[in-house]
Design a protein around this motif. Structure first.
Motif, PDB file in Angstrom:
ATOM      1  N   HIS A  86       0.751  -1.308  -0.007  1.00 48.97           N
ATOM      2  CA  HIS A  86      -0.104  -0.100   0.002  1.00 48.97           C
ATOM      3  C   HIS A  86       0.817   1.186   0.027  1.00 48.97           C
ATOM      4  CE1 HIS A  86      -3.532  -2.393   0.970  1.00 48.97           C
ATOM      5  NE2 HIS A  86      -2.916  -2.937   1.788  1.00 48.97           N
ATOM      6  N   LYS A  87       0.222   2.326  -0.194  1.00 53.95           N
ATOM      7  CA  LYS A  87       1.023   3.758  -0.371  1.00 53.95           C
ATOM      8  C   LYS A  87       1.058   4.045   1.049  1.00 53.95           C
ATOM      9  CE  LYS A  87       0.093   7.025  -3.090  1.00 53.95           C
ATOM     10  NZ  LYS A  87      -0.796   7.953  -3.710  1.00 53.95           N
ATOM     11  N   ALA A  88       1.977   5.072   1.366  1.00 51.85           N
ATOM     12  CA  ALA A  88       2.202   5.448   2.883  1.00 51.85           C
ATOM     13  C   ALA A  88       1.080   6.103   3.174  1.00 51.85           C
ATOM     14  CB  ALA A  88       3.524   6.290   2.764  1.00 51.85           C
ATOM     15  N   LEU A  89       0.719   6.220   4.553  1.00 53.78           N
ATOM     16  CA  LEU A  89      -0.168   6.834   5.192  1.00 53.78           C
ATOM     17  C   LEU A  89       0.324   8.389   5.652  1.00 53.78           C
ATOM     18  CD1 LEU A  89      -1.992   4.105   7.476  1.00 53.78           C
ATOM     19  CD2 LEU A  89      -2.799   5.336   5.442  1.00 53.78           C
ATOM     20  N   LEU A  90      -0.234   9.162   5.281  1.00 47.51           N
ATOM     21  CA  LEU A  90       0.213  10.582   5.784  1.00 47.51           C
ATOM     22  C   LEU A  90       0.523  10.524   7.293  1.00 47.51           C
ATOM     23  CD1 LEU A  90       0.916  13.232   4.486  1.00 47.51           C
ATOM     24  CD2 LEU A  90      -1.402  13.997   5.100  1.00 47.51           C
ATOM     25  N   SER A  91      -0.460   9.994   8.216  1.00 48.87           N
ATOM     26  CA  SER A  91      -0.427   9.887   9.463  1.00 48.87           C
ATOM     27  C   SER A  91       0.781   9.500  10.094  1.00 48.87           C
ATOM     28  CB  SER A  91      -1.489   9.440  10.088  1.00 48.87           C
ATOM     29  OG  SER A  91      -1.602   8.067   9.785  1.00 48.87           O
ATOM     30  N   GLN A  92       1.603   8.491   9.188  1.00 43.77           N
ATOM     31  CA  GLN A  92       2.871   7.713   9.791  1.00 43.77           C
ATOM     32  C   GLN A  92       4.134   8.410   9.477  1.00 43.77           C
ATOM     33  OE1 GLN A  92       1.803   4.243   7.663  1.00 43.77           O
ATOM     34  NE2 GLN A  92       1.083   2.997   9.697  1.00 43.77           N
ATOM     35  N   ILE A  93       4.024   9.488   8.440  1.00 40.87           N
ATOM     36  CA  ILE A  93       5.195  10.137   7.864  1.00 40.87           C
ATOM     37  C   ILE A  93       5.861  11.115   8.583  1.00 40.87           C
ATOM     38  CG2 ILE A  93       6.130  11.547   5.845  1.00 40.87           C
ATOM     39  CD1 ILE A  93       3.904   9.993   4.326  1.00 40.87           C
ATOM     40  N   THR A  94       6.994  11.013   8.971  1.00 43.90           N
ATOM     41  CA  THR A  94       7.812  12.265   9.637  1.00 43.90           C
ATOM     42  C   THR A  94       8.545  12.770   8.499  1.00 43.90           C
ATOM     43  OG1 THR A  94       9.406  10.752  10.052  1.00 43.90           O
ATOM     44  CG2 THR A  94       7.560  11.168  11.871  1.00 43.90           C
TER      45      THR A  94
END
Length: 278
Positions: free
Chosen positions: A160-168
């Motif tokens: 899956h694509k990256a989740l914005l909530s998990q990105i730093t």
């Protein structure tokens, strides 16, 4: 506790762990494709006389079709370390690498990784003759390097694509006096790299309410900048889902040379992925 560093090189990750280790039951495993790198590890004093725990190094190809390293049982590793390793692989080898990592990890085991990011200074300095494929280059020593987007790493491990909530997204600045030299590959005028835009540097959140987008559902527009191999099931890879993403980040180092009026970025991707329990 068993920790395996894949693509260990000279042991830049395992030796600091070994030097600070107090756990007599810790088992460190160091594997590299290069026999020369493995010999460097084996000849180190820490390898010969570890202060606590034990360490074993051996030649092994992460993309091997012949299974795991000799003596390493499936689902026996707690943590896998990958530091500038996946970028050295041909995109056609990614699937086999992910499969081998998955097989060696215990259910719930963790992958911690760091690798080159898209638009890193190194990428911008490559001459056109070094380009093998889009964002994939060959160095003068014949080693290869791919420059990742966060979505590509998320797709590799989770499907899956990256989740914005998990990105730093972190940027630090380093000011240097006169040490940044213009690249021979650059144009005659000074190389000035402006800060990346938010759109270019941070993957956008998927539109679905679940926050995930399966690769089979994506369109070319949704996956701009993603390698074509990741838009279909990876050859040699077990079917997803294999891992969950715990953290994905961009680490930018802004190098500023005020005297030469140069502004350049180092860009690294880093992530933590946990193997799903069966």
């Amino acid at each position: 506790m068993t920790i395996a560093e894949l693509g260990c090189g000279a042991g830049n990750s395992v030796f600091p762990l070994l030097a600070s280790n107090k756990n007599t039951h810790l088992q460190l495993r160091a594997y590299d494709y290069s026999s020369h790198a493995v010999k460097l590890v084996q000849n180190d004093e820490l390898y010969i006389s570890p202060p606590a725990g034990n360490i074993h190094a051996a030649v092994w190809d992460l993309t091997s079709l012949n299974g795991l390293p000799a003596g390493l049982e499936p689902e026996s590793v707690d943590i896998v370390i990958l530091v500038f390793v996946l970028s050295a692989l041909h995109p056609d080898e990614w699937g086999r690498a992910i499969t081998n990592i998955h097989r060696m990890l215990k259910p719930g085991g963790l992958v911690v990784m760091r690798d080159y990011g898209r638009h890193d200074l190194t990428q911008l300095r490559f001459k056109s003759g070094r380009l093998l494929d889009e964002n994939f280059y060959i160095r003068g020593d014949k080693t290869r390097v791919y420059f990742f987007e966060l979505d590509e790493l998320a797709l590799l491990f989770t499907g899956h694509k990256a989740l914005l909530s998990q990105i730093t997204d972190r940027t630090t600045e380093e000011v240097e006096d006169d040490s940044i030299q213009p690249s021979p590959a650059a144009s005659p005028k000074p190389l000035v790299q402006e800060p990346l835009t938010q759109e270019a540097s941070t993957p956008q959140a998927p539109s679905q309410s679940s926050g995930h987008v399966n690769i089979a559902q994506g369109t070319s527009g949704e996956y701009s900048g993603v390698h074509a191999n990741l838009l279909k099931p990876l050859a040699g890879c077990l079917p997803h889902p294999l891992f969950t993403s715990e953290q994905l980040g961009v680490d930018r180092r802004l190098l500023v040379n005020r005297k030469r009026h140069l502004k350049m970025y180092r860009v690294w991707m880093q992530g933590k992925f946990r193997k799903l329990a069966t």
